[in-house]
Design a protein around this motif. Structure first.
Motif, PDB file in Angstrom:
ATOM      1  N   LEU A 169       0.836  -1.197   0.000  1.00  0.00           N
ATOM      2  CA  LEU A 169       0.000   0.000   0.000  1.00  0.00           C
ATOM      3  C   LEU A 169       0.875   1.253   0.000  1.00  0.00           C
ATOM      4  O   LEU A 169       1.537   1.561   0.999  1.00  0.00           O
ATOM      5  N   ALA A 170       0.860   1.962  -1.114  1.00  0.00           N
ATOM      6  CA  ALA A 170       1.689   3.156  -1.285  1.00  0.00           C
ATOM      7  C   ALA A 170       0.877   4.419  -1.048  1.00  0.00           C
ATOM      8  O   ALA A 170      -0.326   4.478  -1.331  1.00  0.00           O
ATOM      9  N   LEU A 171       1.549   5.441  -0.538  1.00  0.00           N
ATOM     10  CA  LEU A 171       0.924   6.752  -0.382  1.00  0.00           C
ATOM     11  C   LEU A 171       0.739   7.376  -1.757  1.00  0.00           C
ATOM     12  O   LEU A 171       1.688   7.407  -2.556  1.00  0.00           O
ATOM     13  N   VAL A 172      -0.442   7.919  -2.017  1.00  0.00           N
ATOM     14  CA  VAL A 172      -0.716   8.440  -3.355  1.00  0.00           C
ATOM     15  C   VAL A 172      -0.380   9.924  -3.500  1.00  0.00           C
ATOM     16  O   VAL A 172      -0.530  10.484  -4.580  1.00  0.00           O
ATOM     17  N   GLY A 173       0.054  10.572  -2.442  1.00  0.00           N
ATOM     18  CA  GLY A 173       0.391  11.994  -2.548  1.00  0.00           C
ATOM     19  C   GLY A 173      -0.647  12.915  -1.966  1.00  0.00           C
ATOM     20  O   GLY A 173      -0.715  14.097  -2.320  1.00  0.00           O
ATOM     21  N   LEU A 174      -1.475  12.383  -1.039  1.00  0.00           N
ATOM     22  CA  LEU A 174      -2.463  13.192  -0.321  1.00  0.00           C
ATOM     23  C   LEU A 174      -2.314  12.889   1.164  1.00  0.00           C
ATOM     24  O   LEU A 174      -2.498  11.749   1.587  1.00  0.00           O
ATOM     25  N   TRP A 175      -1.966  13.915   1.936  1.00  0.00           N
ATOM     26  CA  TRP A 175      -1.779  13.781   3.378  1.00  0.00           C
ATOM     27  C   TRP A 175      -2.834  14.626   4.087  1.00  0.00           C
ATOM     28  O   TRP A 175      -3.049  15.807   3.734  1.00  0.00           O
ATOM     29  N   LEU A 176      -3.485  14.073   5.094  1.00  0.00           N
ATOM     30  CA  LEU A 176      -4.438  14.798   5.926  1.00  0.00           C
ATOM     31  C   LEU A 176      -3.805  14.975   7.298  1.00  0.00           C
ATOM     32  O   LEU A 176      -3.427  13.994   7.945  1.00  0.00           O
ATOM     33  N   LEU A 177      -3.697  16.214   7.748  1.00  0.00           N
ATOM     34  CA  LEU A 177      -2.972  16.531   8.974  1.00  0.00           C
ATOM     35  C   LEU A 177      -3.867  17.285   9.951  1.00  0.00           C
ATOM     36  O   LEU A 177      -4.420  18.332   9.615  1.00  0.00           O
ATOM     37  N   ALA A 178      -3.998  16.745  11.161  1.00  0.00           N
ATOM     38  CA  ALA A 178      -4.662  17.472  12.232  1.00  0.00           C
ATOM     39  C   ALA A 178      -3.730  18.584  12.726  1.00  0.00           C
ATOM     40  O   ALA A 178      -2.523  18.566  12.447  1.00  0.00           O
ATOM     41  N   PRO A 179      -4.238  19.562  13.481  1.00  0.00           N
ATOM     42  CA  PRO A 179      -3.379  20.678  13.920  1.00  0.00           C
ATOM     43  C   PRO A 179      -2.100  20.235  14.618  1.00  0.00           C
ATOM     44  O   PRO A 179      -1.044  20.851  14.430  1.00  0.00           O
ATOM     45  N   GLU A 180      -2.147  19.153  15.413  1.00  0.00           N
ATOM     46  CA  GLU A 180      -0.937  18.673  16.078  1.00  0.00           C
ATOM     47  C   GLU A 180       0.124  18.255  15.063  1.00  0.00           C
ATOM     48  O   GLU A 180       1.318  18.551  15.227  1.00  0.00           O
ATOM     49  N   ALA A 181      -0.294  17.559  14.016  1.00  0.00           N
ATOM     50  CA  ALA A 181       0.655  17.136  12.986  1.00  0.00           C
ATOM     51  C   ALA A 181       1.192  18.332  12.214  1.00  0.00           C
ATOM     52  O   ALA A 181       2.380  18.375  11.859  1.00  0.00           O
ATOM     53  N   VAL A 182       0.334  19.286  11.932  1.00  0.00           N
ATOM     54  CA  VAL A 182       0.780  20.494  11.226  1.00  0.00           C
ATOM     55  C   VAL A 182       1.857  21.207  12.027  1.00  0.00           C
ATOM     56  O   VAL A 182       2.885  21.648  11.487  1.00  0.00           O
ATOM     57  N   GLU A 183       1.644  21.306  13.342  1.00  0.00           N
ATOM     58  CA  GLU A 183       2.614  21.996  14.184  1.00  0.00           C
ATOM     59  C   GLU A 183       3.949  21.248  14.191  1.00  0.00           C
ATOM     60  O   GLU A 183       5.023  21.864  14.182  1.00  0.00           O
ATOM     61  N   ARG A 184       3.911  19.917  14.180  1.00  0.00           N
ATOM     62  CA  ARG A 184       5.150  19.161  14.144  1.00  0.00           C
ATOM     63  C   ARG A 184       5.892  19.411  12.819  1.00  0.00           C
ATOM     64  O   ARG A 184       7.120  19.561  12.800  1.00  0.00           O
ATOM     65  N   VAL A 185       5.157  19.441  11.724  1.00  0.00           N
ATOM     66  CA  VAL A 185       5.776  19.707  10.423  1.00  0.00           C
ATOM     67  C   VAL A 185       6.410  21.089  10.408  1.00  0.00           C
ATOM     68  O   VAL A 185       7.498  21.285   9.843  1.00  0.00           O
ATOM     69  N   ARG A 186       5.780  22.034  11.048  1.00  0.00           N
ATOM     70  CA  ARG A 186       6.311  23.402  11.058  1.00  0.00           C
ATOM     71  C   ARG A 186       7.529  23.553  11.969  1.00  0.00           C
ATOM     72  O   ARG A 186       8.514  24.197  11.595  1.00  0.00           O
ATOM     73  N   MET A 187       7.452  22.976  13.175  1.00  0.00           N
ATOM     74  CA  MET A 187       8.427  23.299  14.213  1.00  0.00           C
ATOM     75  C   MET A 187       9.482  22.220  14.464  1.00  0.00           C
ATOM     76  O   MET A 187      10.590  22.530  14.879  1.00  0.00           O
ATOM     77  N   ASP A 188       9.156  20.965  14.206  1.00  0.00           N
ATOM     78  CA  ASP A 188      10.093  19.899  14.547  1.00  0.00           C
ATOM     79  C   ASP A 188       9.970  18.738  13.558  1.00  0.00           C
ATOM     80  O   ASP A 188       9.657  17.606  13.936  1.00  0.00           O
ATOM     81  N   PRO A 189      10.240  18.987  12.262  1.00  0.00           N
ATOM     82  CA  PRO A 189      10.072  17.931  11.257  1.00  0.00           C
ATOM     83  C   PRO A 189      11.243  16.964  11.249  1.00  0.00           C
ATOM     84  O   PRO A 189      12.314  17.247  11.799  1.00  0.00           O
ATOM     85  N   TYR A 190      11.043  15.845  10.595  1.00  0.00           N
ATOM     86  CA  TYR A 190      12.133  14.910  10.344  1.00  0.00           C
ATOM     87  C   TYR A 190      12.962  15.455   9.181  1.00  0.00           C
ATOM     88  O   TYR A 190      12.427  15.755   8.114  1.00  0.00           O
ATOM     89  N   ILE A 191      14.266  15.551   9.377  1.00  0.00           N
ATOM     90  CA  ILE A 191      15.184  16.029   8.337  1.00  0.00           C
ATOM     91  C   ILE A 191      15.941  14.816   7.811  1.00  0.00           C
ATOM     92  O   ILE A 191      16.630  14.126   8.568  1.00  0.00           O
ATOM     93  N   ASN A 192      15.825  14.563   6.524  1.00  0.00           N
ATOM     94  CA  ASN A 192      16.434  13.368   5.962  1.00  0.00           C
ATOM     95  C   ASN A 192      17.916  13.599   5.617  1.00  0.00           C
ATOM     96  O   ASN A 192      18.473  14.678   5.866  1.00  0.00           O
ATOM     97  N   ALA A 193      18.526  12.576   5.031  1.00  0.00           N
ATOM     98  CA  ALA A 193      19.960  12.643   4.742  1.00  0.00           C
ATOM     99  C   ALA A 193      20.308  13.729   3.734  1.00  0.00           C
ATOM    100  O   ALA A 193      21.463  14.175   3.675  1.00  0.00           O
ATOM    101  N   LYS A 194      19.339  14.153   2.940  1.00  0.00           N
ATOM    102  CA  LYS A 194      19.570  15.231   1.978  1.00  0.00           C
ATOM    103  C   LYS A 194      19.409  16.611   2.596  1.00  0.00           C
ATOM    104  O   LYS A 194      19.562  17.624   1.915  1.00  0.00           O
ATOM    105  N   GLY A 195      19.069  16.646   3.887  1.00  0.00           N
ATOM    106  CA  GLY A 195      18.835  17.924   4.551  1.00  0.00           C
ATOM    107  C   GLY A 195      17.456  18.488   4.294  1.00  0.00           C
ATOM    108  O   GLY A 195      17.206  19.669   4.543  1.00  0.00           O
ATOM    109  N   GLU A 196      16.528  17.633   3.820  1.00  0.00           N
ATOM    110  CA  GLU A 196      15.180  18.077   3.482  1.00  0.00           C
ATOM    111  C   GLU A 196      14.186  17.721   4.582  1.00  0.00           C
ATOM    112  O   GLU A 196      14.340  16.689   5.263  1.00  0.00           O
ATOM    113  N   SER A 197      13.176  18.533   4.719  1.00  0.00           N
ATOM    114  CA  SER A 197      12.078  18.254   5.642  1.00  0.00           C
ATOM    115  C   SER A 197      11.152  17.235   4.988  1.00  0.00           C
ATOM    116  O   SER A 197      10.471  17.535   4.010  1.00  0.00           O
TER     117      SER A 197
END
Length: 342
Positions: A169-197
């Protein structure tokens, strides 16, 4: 009072997999059945009930937001955000800034074209109380995608591009984010090996921390507009569903016409064999050609050519030759999987 959900369309990628169409044509303006990709994204988000959509563009893109506003569905307002550096999809979401605060956010990649998405998906997500929700579809080789493992509609494992996927089951490119998830993306995201969020990896972090994630499988079709091959396949799938227009004028101009053909009233088509499904855009000229399963963009000029499963960009010029499974760009370049096979 809670703010209404916000839609976010990610368009700021470099579009390297769509060259040579890009960068001359920004990825969100790449045509699919003579409509820019961004229009499909706006229509999908509007179908989920979103009435405010932010379009994230790159710093050199001065046209996408204007096109998006001009094609906004009724009742939908479109705003613009700029991602100044290509620092990943999470950073693109964060570039919307204060408009994200205290809102459920639906994030869509512009090259994701979906049919059959459940119109109640966003409502179901909000009612679930989950921190994030993902739309999924089974694929033959999921290693190139984010992959989710479901138990019922609960996601119990999520991994980006795994070497040994635990599901198909692959992600099709649509993410639904509650406010808690949005805040994590804004303030404390996962940074990958390429330096990308990394948006998917950030959501996976929330799962590891015990947050609830939901996933739903897409009953319809997932079309990829992000590569030349995917774009041509998407064109063929959508072309198969068009209805024939009035082609009496084409027959009067000495053309042989069969199948579902749609031609703009001011298109000039003479001495050609047109075997639908075919679309011919406004102001286009087609002379002495054979067209099969092809879309000709507005103001393009095609002469003495045979085209099968071809996308002709608006304004393109082509004289002579026989091509299949290629794109003809506005600059007159020919590229695509058909050349590799030929």
């Amino acid at each position: 009072m809670a703010r209404e959900p916000l839609g976010v369309v990610l368009t700021a990628g470099l579009g390297t997999r769509l060259r040579p169409i890009t960068p001359r044509t920004p990825k969100p303006l790449v045509p699919l059945l003579n409509r820019p990709l961004i229009v499909y994204a706006l229509d999908l988000l509007a179908s989920l009930g979103l009435r405010e959509i932010a379009v994230v563009v790159g710093p050199g893109d001065a046209t996408t937001a204007e096109v998006a506003r001009g094609h906004a569905p009724p009742g939908v307002t479109v705003s613009e955000a700029v991602q100044h550096e290509p620092n990943g999809p999470g950073d693109a979401v964060a570039s919307v800034r204060d408009a994200l605060e205290d809102r459920t956010v639906a994030v869509l990649a512009v090259d994701t074209v979906l049919s059959g998405a459940d119109a109640a998906l966003l409502r179901r997500f909000e009612e679930s109380g989950a921190t994030a929700g993902l739309l999924l579809q089974a694929v033959e080789d999921p290693r190139a995608f984010g992959v989710a493992l479901l138990e019922g509609d609960r996601i119990v494992d999520l991994e980006e591009k795994p070497e040994q996927p635990r599901s198909n089951l692959a992600l099709v490119g649509l993410w639904l984010l509650a406010p808690e998830a949005v805040e994590r993306v804004r303030m404390d995201p996962y940074i990958n090996a390429k330096g990308e969020s990394d948006l998917t990896a950030t959501v996976a972090m929330l799962l590891e921390e015990g947050r609830e994630l939901r996933g739903w499988t897409l009953d319809g079709e997932w079309l990829d507009g992000g590569t030349l091959e995917g774009l041509l396949q998407a064109q063929s799938r959508l072309l198969a569903g068009i209805e024939a227009g009035d082609v009496s004028g084409l027959a009067d101009a000495g053309n042989a016409v069969s199948g579902a053909v749609v031609a703009a009233a001011d298109a000039r088509v003479r001495g050609s064999h047109i075997a639908g499904p075919v679309m011919i855009g406004e102001g286009a000229t087609v002379e002495g050609c054979r067209l099969t399963e092809t879309v000709v963009g507005a103001d393009a000029v095609i002469e003495d050519a045979g085209l099968t499963r071809v996308l002709v960009e608006p304004g393109a010029r082509l004289r002579g030759g026989s091509y299949a499974d290629v794109v003809v760009t506005a600059a007159g370049e020919v590229a695509g999987p058909g050349l590799a096979r030929g």
